[in-house]
Every structure is written in C-alpha cells, then in structure tokens.
Design an enzyme around this catalytic site. Structure first.
Site, PDB file in Angstrom:
ATOM      1  N   ASN A 103      18.668   7.087   0.195  1.00  0.00           N
ATOM      2  CA  ASN A 103      18.241   6.220   1.290  1.00  0.00           C
ATOM      3  C   ASN A 103      17.387   7.021   2.268  1.00  0.00           C
ATOM      4  O   ASN A 103      17.804   8.087   2.722  1.00  0.00           O
ATOM      5  CB  ASN A 103      19.451   5.648   2.021  1.00  0.00           C
ATOM      6  CG  ASN A 103      20.364   4.864   1.102  1.00  0.00           C
ATOM      7  OD1 ASN A 103      21.162   5.447   0.370  1.00  0.00           O
ATOM      8  ND2 ASN A 103      20.264   3.550   1.137  1.00  0.00           N
ATOM      9  N   ASP A 125       7.291  -1.142   3.130  1.00  0.00           N
ATOM     10  CA  ASP A 125       7.635  -2.448   3.678  1.00  0.00           C
ATOM     11  C   ASP A 125       7.402  -2.402   5.192  1.00  0.00           C
ATOM     12  O   ASP A 125       7.952  -1.528   5.869  1.00  0.00           O
ATOM     13  CB  ASP A 125       9.099  -2.754   3.377  1.00  0.00           C
ATOM     14  CG  ASP A 125       9.483  -4.189   3.720  1.00  0.00           C
ATOM     15  OD1 ASP A 125       8.985  -4.717   4.736  1.00  0.00           O
ATOM     16  OD2 ASP A 125      10.297  -4.776   2.985  1.00  0.00           O
ATOM     17  N   THR A 199      -1.701   2.850  -6.828  1.00  0.00           N
ATOM     18  CA  THR A 199      -0.404   2.506  -7.390  1.00  0.00           C
ATOM     19  C   THR A 199      -0.468   1.103  -7.996  1.00  0.00           C
ATOM     20  O   THR A 199      -1.417   0.342  -7.770  1.00  0.00           O
ATOM     21  CB  THR A 199       0.691   2.527  -6.315  1.00  0.00           C
ATOM     22  OG1 THR A 199       0.464   1.445  -5.400  1.00  0.00           O
ATOM     23  CG2 THR A 199       0.684   3.850  -5.551  1.00  0.00           C
ATOM     24  N   TYR A 201       1.287  -1.484  -7.175  1.00  0.00           N
ATOM     25  CA  TYR A 201       1.296  -2.510  -6.134  1.00  0.00           C
ATOM     26  C   TYR A 201      -0.016  -2.528  -5.348  1.00  0.00           C
ATOM     27  O   TYR A 201      -0.479  -3.586  -4.931  1.00  0.00           O
ATOM     28  CB  TYR A 201       2.490  -2.302  -5.201  1.00  0.00           C
ATOM     29  CG  TYR A 201       3.799  -2.411  -5.940  1.00  0.00           C
ATOM     30  CD1 TYR A 201       4.177  -3.618  -6.529  1.00  0.00           C
ATOM     31  CD2 TYR A 201       4.639  -1.319  -6.091  1.00  0.00           C
ATOM     32  CE1 TYR A 201       5.356  -3.727  -7.242  1.00  0.00           C
ATOM     33  CE2 TYR A 201       5.825  -1.415  -6.803  1.00  0.00           C
ATOM     34  CZ  TYR A 201       6.178  -2.620  -7.373  1.00  0.00           C
ATOM     35  OH  TYR A 201       7.343  -2.722  -8.085  1.00  0.00           O
ATOM     36  N   GLU A 202      -0.624  -1.364  -5.169  1.00  0.00           N
ATOM     37  CA  GLU A 202      -1.906  -1.337  -4.473  1.00  0.00           C
ATOM     38  C   GLU A 202      -2.939  -2.166  -5.220  1.00  0.00           C
ATOM     39  O   GLU A 202      -3.722  -2.901  -4.612  1.00  0.00           O
ATOM     40  CB  GLU A 202      -2.409   0.095  -4.318  1.00  0.00           C
ATOM     41  CG  GLU A 202      -3.769   0.175  -3.651  1.00  0.00           C
ATOM     42  CD  GLU A 202      -4.235   1.596  -3.400  1.00  0.00           C
ATOM     43  OE1 GLU A 202      -5.324   1.751  -2.821  1.00  0.00           O
ATOM     44  OE2 GLU A 202      -3.518   2.542  -3.766  1.00  0.00           O
TER      45      GLU A 202
END
Length: 252
Positions: A103, A125, A199, A201-202
């Site tokens: 985490n 996020d 990436t 997601y990019e």
C-alpha cells in the site's frame, strides 16, 4: 491461454525481484531491506527511482531498459497487474528493476532517508473526493520527504485535468521548484525518449482524444507544506476504475 490470478500470484511469490508486503502483513514489522536496497539487492550505488501506482509496470520496465545506470522499483498493491512487468523484466534478465507490492500509504516503511532520488507518478487515480488520498497531496509529500533526497525530483504524468490542476496549486502554494510543465505533452518541446514510453492505460486516454499532461518538480526538505484551499472542476469523464462518485461539479 493466459494465466489466471491465482497462477499469477504464485509466480509473483517465486520471483526473486518481487517483494510482497501489503499493509496487513507489515503492521509495525520492520522491513529488512530498508536502507539496504543498494548493497543487498541491486549491488551498486546507482540512483533509485520509484514508480508509485505502477499498474502493469510497463513504465518501470521501459525506464529500466533505457537507463541501465539507474535502479527502478515499481510499487502497487495489485499483484495480478504487476505480474506483467515483473514477468517481462525477469525474462529479459534485467538486474536494475524490482517490484514492491504494498500500500502506497505506508511507502515510507520501505526506504531510508535519502535512499530514493526520483519518483514517477504515472496516471494515478486523481482521488477527486479526498485530497489526502492524492499522490501529489501534501499528505504524501510529507511521506516522500522521509526517503527522497533533498530537492529530489517528482514526475507527474496524467490524463486527469483535475489531478494536473490540483498539483499545480499544491506546487504554487508551497513555491516548489518546477523544471517543466505542459498541458499537452505530445505537442510540446519535451517529447523525449523517457516521456514517450506509453503504458497500456495511457494509450487508452490517447485513443479517446485526451491530452497527456506532465509536470516535473523538486521537493525540498525544508519548509512546512500547505495544502491548497481551492475549488477545482471535476473530470467529466469516467475512466478505468475511476469515477466522480459524486454529483458535485468541483472539489478541493
């Protein structure tokens, strides 16, 4: 046929360059590698660079290939996603890349003062509802100060206008030194090899016509950090694992 989550978890547990310490496993337990990453894992004194919230780890692997004279550690809590980069780097025999599954809220438990030179925040996020969860908030800046070298570098690369705007206000409120800033990276003068690593997601954001924003700034050790007190327009779109989760149009 692709591997399922349990198979990926089994792989991760066996990989020599993967360290798994979720919050539930390290509560008040010291991490033996803290302060010893150079000598006990990497075997050199090259600068250590973190990628926080690494997702699949493509950025870390790309940077590791590009800079064999630096050490890279990708950090995320999602082991099944990290498996992609961890597997690729292992198969490529890369000795300057490691993965830490934990985490980020407890990131300071894993590194000693001055042990880290740079931090990359790639498509984090934006946490539009709660500032203390944003990886560029003063809450996290105080954590980074505990292990980042004096005037260490922080990179933010994001599709989120909310995250970009908030970070600008945070930097301005604390007069942090900015080395470069752009609202449209791929139409700026700074599209170098490092920033052109994309990436998974990019590429999704680019395919949707979103501009990629980038800030490179330094974090001095001295000074009390002030959280900006401003209202910022929320991102209007929903993206992978993100939503406004609120009917509000702005947030602090």
């Amino acid at each position: 046929m692709g591997k399922n989550k349990l198979e990926k978890f089994a792989d991760m547990a066996s990989y020599p360059h993967v360290f798994e310490y979720p919050y539930s496993a390290v509560d008040n337990v010291p991490f033996d590698m803290k302060g010893k990453w150079h000598q006990e894992f990497f075997g050199n004194d090259h600068p250590i660079v973190l990628e926080l919230g690494c997702g699949r780890g493509e950025y870390t692997v790309g940077l590791g290939r590009m800079f064999p004279d630096k050490n890279f550690i990708a950090v995320d809590i999602k082991g099944s996603r990290m498996w992609t980069g961890a597997t690729e780097s292992l198969q490529a025999g890369m000795k300057n890349v490691a993965f830490l599954r934990t985490n980020i809220e407890i990131i300071e438990r894993f590194f000693a003062a001055g042990e880290v030179s740079e931090i990359w925040l790639t498509f984090s996020d934006p946490q539009m509802k709660k500032a203390t969860k944003r990886l560029t908030s003063t809450y996290f800046m105080e954590r980074y100060r505990k292990f980042l070298k004096p005037d260490g570098i922080i990179h933010l690369k994001t599709d989120s206008n909310f995250m970009f705007t908030y970070t600008k206000y945070m930097i301005e409120a604390n007069q942090l030194p900015v080395e470069f800033i752009t609202e449209d990276l791929y139409h700026s003068d700074l599209v170098d090899d490092i920033l052109s690593i994309k990436t998974y997601y990019e590429q999704q954001w680019l395919d949707r016509g979103l501009n990629i924003k980038y800030i490179k700034f330094r974090l001095p050790q001295e000074g009390v950090l002030q959280e900006p007190d401003v209202e910022i327009e929320l991102d209007p779109y929903r993206s992978y694992n993100r939503s406004k989760r609120s009917g509000l149009q702005t947030s602090k």
